[in-house]
Design an enzyme around this catalytic site. Sequence first.
Site, mmCIF file in Angstrom:
data_model
loop_
_atom_site.group_PDB
_atom_site.id
_atom_site.type_symbol
_atom_site.label_atom_id
_atom_site.label_comp_id
_atom_site.label_asym_id
_atom_site.label_seq_id
_atom_site.Cartn_x
_atom_site.Cartn_y
_atom_site.Cartn_z
ATOM 1 N N HIS A 88 0.800 -1.048 -0.192
ATOM 2 C CA HIS A 88 -0.063 -0.112 0.035
ATOM 3 C C HIS A 88 0.756 1.115 -0.090
ATOM 4 O O HIS A 88 1.773 1.297 0.678
ATOM 5 C CB HIS A 88 -0.948 -0.036 1.239
ATOM 6 C CG HIS A 88 -1.766 1.474 1.497
ATOM 7 N ND1 HIS A 88 -2.964 1.468 0.604
ATOM 8 C CD2 HIS A 88 -1.698 2.582 1.880
ATOM 9 C CE1 HIS A 88 -3.566 2.557 0.917
ATOM 10 N NE2 HIS A 88 -2.615 3.342 1.931
ATOM 11 N N ASP A 167 -14.936 3.495 8.344
ATOM 12 C CA ASP A 167 -14.211 4.427 7.856
ATOM 13 C C ASP A 167 -14.521 5.458 7.016
ATOM 14 O O ASP A 167 -14.244 6.450 6.934
ATOM 15 C CB ASP A 167 -12.864 3.652 7.243
ATOM 16 C CG ASP A 167 -11.760 4.614 6.734
ATOM 17 O OD1 ASP A 167 -11.132 5.251 7.528
ATOM 18 O OD2 ASP A 167 -11.540 4.839 5.504
ATOM 19 N N ARG A 174 -13.893 13.450 9.217
ATOM 20 C CA ARG A 174 -12.483 13.985 9.765
ATOM 21 C C ARG A 174 -12.161 14.963 8.418
ATOM 22 O O ARG A 174 -11.570 15.914 9.007
ATOM 23 C CB ARG A 174 -11.471 12.743 9.599
ATOM 24 C CG ARG A 174 -11.418 11.872 10.747
ATOM 25 C CD ARG A 174 -10.751 10.733 10.388
ATOM 26 N NE ARG A 174 -9.081 11.087 10.226
ATOM 27 C CZ ARG A 174 -8.534 10.254 9.355
ATOM 28 N NH1 ARG A 174 -9.001 8.982 8.830
ATOM 29 N NH2 ARG A 174 -7.052 10.396 9.013
ATOM 30 N N SER A 189 -7.420 4.000 9.867
ATOM 31 C CA SER A 189 -8.009 4.094 8.758
ATOM 32 C C SER A 189 -7.353 3.110 7.497
ATOM 33 O O SER A 189 -8.139 2.385 6.835
ATOM 34 C CB SER A 189 -7.978 5.570 7.926
ATOM 35 O OG SER A 189 -8.142 5.416 6.880
ATOM 36 N N LYS A 193 -8.579 -1.043 6.500
ATOM 37 C CA LYS A 193 -8.919 -1.396 4.954
ATOM 38 C C LYS A 193 -7.937 -2.389 4.471
ATOM 39 O O LYS A 193 -8.538 -3.553 3.892
ATOM 40 C CB LYS A 193 -9.049 -0.125 4.326
ATOM 41 C CG LYS A 193 -10.084 0.588 4.613
ATOM 42 C CD LYS A 193 -10.238 1.782 3.701
ATOM 43 C CE LYS A 193 -9.046 2.880 4.153
ATOM 44 N NZ LYS A 193 -9.068 4.358 3.873
#
Length: 442
Positions: A88, A167, A174, A189, A193
């Site tokens: 990621h 989220d 947010r 967050s 995921k």
Amino acid sequence: MRAVDVIMHKRGGAELSREEVAFMIEGYTSGSLPEYQISAWLMAIFFQGMSPRETADLTDLMLHSGDVMNLGGLRGPNGRVGPFVDKHSTGGVGDKVSLILAPIVAACGIQVPMMSGRALGHTGGTLDKLESIPGYKTGLSEAQFRDFIAADGFAMTGQTAKIVPADKKLYALRDVTATVESIPLITASILSKKVAEGAEALVFDVKTGPGAFMKTLEDSEALARSLVDTGKAMGKRIVGVITDMSEPLGAMVGNFFEVEESLDCLEGKGPSDLMEVTMRLSAWMLVAGGLAATVEEGIAKCEAALATGKPRELFLANVKRQGGDVEKMLQLRGKFRSAHTRKLGAKDSGFITGIDAYKIGLAGVYLGVGRDKTTDPVYPDVGFIFHHKVGDAVKAGELIAEVYGKDEASLEAARGLIEDSLSIGQARLPARPLILKEITAL
Ligand code: URA
């Protein structure tokens, strides 16, 4: 339990119990707690932070607000189960690493359950890049996701509404309460995921520099450490690699442009900066998956795989499997260019000392590469082709980049940012290292 007491505890700097965190997350996702109390709680977390244990609890509770993919028992193309490893990136400009890395590591025996995002703000999105291939579909069902991983060793999809619904609500809140830039909130967050997609090991590419979400090395390191520590607490093998994002990665920025450059890389013709980052992250995936003992051995295995041509074959197989038109994609290479174009030339002779990735990314939003709002359209045939990068010697008037926009107005709107992004000096700056720090929990 009362929300006001939990807010007060956090406001005073206390470590919240798992029950307190669960009360807030469950209350918000079920609708029993109002947004004003969650907003106040988020702001208290923003200022007081969270301990590693609180962050792990928050991540775990968010993870279980929705579906968790179970890849157990799924056999890859080599007939073996796993290892399931994903990568990621915290987001950058010209960052097409996922498109190149997934088939490379799949060719080495890793299975990659890749769930990616879309372009937002100045950063690009893997799903938008893939969807610039005519016919390519990224909204896979769970069954397709599993079948495609079994067939090619990787599949590329978007997050469904059932993955971490907490989220979706929290991130939107947010965004409008100035609480995005909080390390524990970002960690929970991202990690919730990633864990939901079923990988057993994760490699995080934490970008640093003007084009990154985290602009300083100190902040990037804090985020990388938090991701690694929290991921480890959740039973995953984790690597955090901090990589430079001060100039765009590679020579191309734009949706189909980046598909083109990914194909170049898979054919052994990729630019050196992009290849260095891709190989390092790929190698760490092999280490995290137990297929290499060291990152050096991982790099050697990835290079050997690339030389066989197998990763390119797997990429084309994946394009076909996900509905893409392989012939058309190959025909469009080098030709899929908007008619609205400008050239960016060097104002002076000297050395390029900067191509500001943030300004290029923002200019890309005007051009149609990225988007301001999630509902804005993006375009496949727009973006930048750089003929020079930081450190190159140039002569006044020499072509630095070709710029393509969705229309003439977009080119005009982006002009100031593009011109400002480029700096030329009289001395060549020492080359910046691309890999700045690596943190592992294996
Ligand atoms: N990306 C995410 O998915 N979540 C954050 O909080 C920040 C970046």
